[in-house]
Scaffold this motif. Structure first.
Motif, mmCIF file in Angstrom:
data_model
loop_
_atom_site.group_PDB
_atom_site.id
_atom_site.type_symbol
_atom_site.label_atom_id
_atom_site.label_comp_id
_atom_site.label_asym_id
_atom_site.label_seq_id
_atom_site.Cartn_x
_atom_site.Cartn_y
_atom_site.Cartn_z
ATOM 1 N N THR A 24 -26.682 23.381 58.418
ATOM 2 C CA THR A 24 -27.731 24.073 57.685
ATOM 3 C C THR A 24 -27.101 25.125 56.780
ATOM 4 O OG1 THR A 24 -29.288 23.753 59.502
ATOM 5 C CG2 THR A 24 -29.845 25.436 57.862
ATOM 6 N N THR A 25 -27.545 25.158 55.545
ATOM 7 C CA THR A 25 -27.060 26.163 54.614
ATOM 8 C C THR A 25 -28.238 26.730 53.842
ATOM 9 O OG1 THR A 25 -25.491 26.612 52.820
ATOM 10 C CG2 THR A 25 -26.666 24.499 52.746
ATOM 11 N N THR A 26 -28.094 27.919 53.296
ATOM 12 C CA THR A 26 -29.160 28.558 52.531
ATOM 13 C C THR A 26 -28.595 29.042 51.203
ATOM 14 O OG1 THR A 26 -28.757 30.787 53.385
ATOM 15 C CG2 THR A 26 -30.216 29.347 54.676
ATOM 16 N N VAL A 27 -29.519 29.350 50.294
ATOM 17 C CA VAL A 27 -29.095 29.858 48.992
ATOM 18 C C VAL A 27 -29.035 31.383 48.992
ATOM 19 C CG1 VAL A 27 -29.956 27.879 47.705
ATOM 20 C CG2 VAL A 27 -31.495 29.767 48.222
ATOM 21 N N ASP A 28 -29.368 32.012 50.124
ATOM 22 C CA ASP A 28 -29.352 33.476 50.188
ATOM 23 C C ASP A 28 -27.966 34.044 49.907
ATOM 24 O OD1 ASP A 28 -31.958 33.145 50.851
ATOM 25 O OD2 ASP A 28 -31.772 33.791 52.930
ATOM 26 N N GLY A 29 -26.940 33.264 50.205
ATOM 27 C CA GLY A 29 -25.581 33.752 49.998
ATOM 28 C C GLY A 29 -25.229 33.985 48.543
ATOM 29 N N TYR A 30 -26.021 33.420 47.627
ATOM 30 C CA TYR A 30 -25.762 33.627 46.208
ATOM 31 C C TYR A 30 -26.342 34.951 45.707
ATOM 32 C CZ TYR A 30 -24.318 28.728 45.719
ATOM 33 O OH TYR A 30 -23.655 27.532 45.821
ATOM 34 N N ILE A 31 -27.219 35.576 46.505
ATOM 35 C CA ILE A 31 -27.984 36.735 46.036
ATOM 36 C C ILE A 31 -27.482 38.022 46.687
ATOM 37 C CG2 ILE A 31 -30.272 37.765 45.890
ATOM 38 C CD1 ILE A 31 -29.840 35.276 44.150
ATOM 39 N N LYS A 32 -27.388 39.073 45.882
ATOM 40 C CA LYS A 32 -27.019 40.390 46.383
ATOM 41 C C LYS A 32 -28.029 41.406 45.856
ATOM 42 C CE LYS A 32 -23.375 43.923 46.358
ATOM 43 N NZ LYS A 32 -22.023 44.300 45.867
ATOM 44 N N ALA A 33 -28.530 42.262 46.746
ATOM 45 C CA ALA A 33 -29.446 43.338 46.361
ATOM 46 C C ALA A 33 -28.828 44.668 46.792
ATOM 47 C CB ALA A 33 -30.815 43.151 47.009
ATOM 48 N N THR B 167 -28.912 40.624 42.004
ATOM 49 C CA THR B 167 -28.015 39.833 41.161
ATOM 50 C C THR B 167 -27.624 38.533 41.847
ATOM 51 O OG1 THR B 167 -25.975 40.822 42.044
ATOM 52 C CG2 THR B 167 -27.055 41.972 40.226
ATOM 53 N N SER B 168 -27.259 37.569 41.033
ATOM 54 C CA SER B 168 -26.690 36.320 41.524
ATOM 55 C C SER B 168 -25.175 36.402 41.409
ATOM 56 C CB SER B 168 -27.210 35.126 40.713
ATOM 57 O OG SER B 168 -26.488 33.952 41.030
ATOM 58 N N LYS B 169 -24.488 35.923 42.423
ATOM 59 C CA LYS B 169 -23.031 35.984 42.435
ATOM 60 C C LYS B 169 -22.398 34.853 41.632
ATOM 61 C CE LYS B 169 -23.142 37.966 47.099
ATOM 62 N NZ LYS B 169 -22.727 37.782 48.511
ATOM 63 N N ASP B 170 -23.200 33.893 41.202
ATOM 64 C CA ASP B 170 -22.688 32.726 40.484
ATOM 65 C C ASP B 170 -23.453 32.595 39.172
ATOM 66 O OD1 ASP B 170 -22.046 30.137 39.542
ATOM 67 O OD2 ASP B 170 -21.660 29.428 41.574
ATOM 68 N N ASP B 171 -22.729 32.494 38.048
ATOM 69 C CA ASP B 171 -23.376 32.393 36.744
ATOM 70 C C ASP B 171 -24.209 31.129 36.598
ATOM 71 O OD1 ASP B 171 -22.289 34.796 35.965
ATOM 72 O OD2 ASP B 171 -20.562 33.901 34.958
ATOM 73 N N ASP B 172 -23.927 30.106 37.398
ATOM 74 C CA ASP B 172 -24.684 28.856 37.329
ATOM 75 C C ASP B 172 -25.968 28.906 38.143
ATOM 76 O OD1 ASP B 172 -22.902 27.572 35.619
ATOM 77 O OD2 ASP B 172 -21.623 26.926 37.284
ATOM 78 N N VAL C 19 -35.834 47.543 52.268
ATOM 79 C CA VAL C 19 -36.438 46.802 51.161
ATOM 80 C C VAL C 19 -36.221 45.321 51.418
ATOM 81 C CG1 VAL C 19 -36.465 46.418 48.677
ATOM 82 C CG2 VAL C 19 -35.955 48.699 49.584
ATOM 83 N N ILE C 20 -37.299 44.567 51.485
ATOM 84 C CA ILE C 20 -37.211 43.125 51.691
ATOM 85 C C ILE C 20 -37.982 42.423 50.591
ATOM 86 C CG2 ILE C 20 -36.965 43.339 54.195
ATOM 87 C CD1 ILE C 20 -39.892 42.549 54.464
ATOM 88 N N GLY C 21 -37.557 41.213 50.270
ATOM 89 C CA GLY C 21 -38.244 40.493 49.210
ATOM 90 C C GLY C 21 -37.801 39.049 49.131
ATOM 91 N N SER C 22 -38.431 38.337 48.220
ATOM 92 C CA SER C 22 -38.100 36.937 47.992
ATOM 93 C C SER C 22 -38.043 36.675 46.493
ATOM 94 C CB SER C 22 -39.140 36.016 48.646
ATOM 95 O OG SER C 22 -40.421 36.215 48.068
ATOM 96 N N LEU C 23 -37.339 35.623 46.120
ATOM 97 C CA LEU C 23 -37.185 35.291 44.717
ATOM 98 C C LEU C 23 -37.008 33.788 44.549
ATOM 99 C CD1 LEU C 23 -33.571 36.035 43.538
ATOM 100 C CD2 LEU C 23 -34.259 36.351 45.903
ATOM 101 N N THR C 24 -37.193 33.333 43.330
ATOM 102 C CA THR C 24 -36.958 31.932 42.982
ATOM 103 C C THR C 24 -35.704 31.866 42.132
ATOM 104 O OG1 THR C 24 -39.314 31.421 42.983
ATOM 105 C CG2 THR C 24 -37.877 29.890 41.829
ATOM 106 N N ILE C 25 -34.775 31.028 42.537
ATOM 107 C CA ILE C 25 -33.568 30.836 41.748
ATOM 108 C C ILE C 25 -33.578 29.432 41.165
ATOM 109 C CG2 ILE C 25 -32.239 32.474 43.113
ATOM 110 C CD1 ILE C 25 -30.896 30.120 44.481
ATOM 111 N N LYS C 26 -32.835 29.242 40.108
ATOM 112 C CA LYS C 26 -32.752 27.937 39.465
ATOM 113 C C LYS C 26 -31.332 27.711 38.978
ATOM 114 C CE LYS C 26 -33.952 29.557 34.825
ATOM 115 N NZ LYS C 26 -34.805 29.334 33.639
#
Length: 242
Positions: free
Chosen positions: A44-53, A79-84, A154-161
């Motif tokens: 199992t993996t998540t996309v949370d690792g790409y995000i830093k607050a 911020t996203s840690k990856d430009d893609d 502070v907690i939150g959610s976001l949509t990444i693409k």
């Protein structure tokens, strides 16, 4: 003159076909085959690792260990840690903490469509495809700055693409009066994923100055359960008697 040896009197031309037999006989020894072993592995993996607050200043520089004091603007950088991997939208953001009456929270961003819920004190800006800067205030009547080890979460959610993809949304009827539903992301688009973020920030009271000086303290107050915010200004004057 040509001699008799240079004269061609008769020619005998024939087509000759030569067949080659390229077949061969061979045999092999006994070869034993074993069944393949098939293994199942679940990961199992998540996309949370790409995000830093993080707590930041207006120039999006991280404020390491900085404490938030009353009346101070609270900046959150996401911020996203990856430009893609780009940030399409901040869907929600809530500040949680406590006051003398108990636990408290303030919804900053939410439905519909990641809207700023209290525009008087909050702004949301996409400074780049991979960065969002949120500026807000932390009301003194909802959160206790005087408590020992006072902290807000502070907690939150976001949509990444993925870079270059589009975010598609579908309006659904969620049973809201009048048949007006909320916008939700269209299912099945692998380029869009939901992620979460969180951070904790310490609170600190304002350090009192010289009591003989005129002091003005403006503190933000929010009515719980509403989107109404106002600034309450207190004036205090210290007099010296001779």
């Amino acid at each position: 003159p040509n001699s008799e040896d240079d004269l061609v009197i008769t020619e005998d031309i024939r087509n000759i076909i030569i067949a080659f037999d390229l077949s061969a006989n061979f045999s092999t020894g006994v070869v034993s085959l074993e069944g393949a072993e098939i293994k199942t592995v679940n990961e199992t993996t998540t996309v949370d690792g790409y995000i830093k607050a993080f707590h930041c200043d207006e120039d999006e520089n991280e404020l390491f260990g900085a404490k938030l004091v009353p009346n101070e603007q609270f900046n959150v950088c996401i911020t996203s840690k990856d430009d893609d991997v780009e940030i399409a939208e901040i869907d929600s953001m809530t500040i949680k903490g406590s006051n003398p009456a108990g636990d408290s929270e303030l919804a900053v961003i939410g439905d519909p469509n990641g809207s700023v819920l209290i525009p008087d004190i909050t702004t949301k800006e996409h400074t780049s495809p991979t960065k969002v800067l949120i500026k807000t205030r932390v009301p003194t009547n909802l959160f206790d700055y005087e408590a020992v080890d006072a902290t807000i979460e502070v907690i939150g959610s976001l949509t990444i693409k993925l870079k270059g993809s589009r975010v598609r949304k579908l309006k659904l009827d969620d049973g809201v009066a009048g048949g007006v539903g909320t916008n939700r992301k269209l299912q099945g688009d692998a380029s869009e994923q939901e992620a979460t973020f969180d951070l904790a920030v310490k609170l600190a009271p304002i350090v009192s100055g010289d009591e003989e000086e005129i002091t003005m303290n403006s503190a933000l107050s929010v009515v719980p359960g509403s989107n109404i915010a106002g600034f309450i200004v207190f004036f205090a004057t210290a007099f010296t008697f001779w």
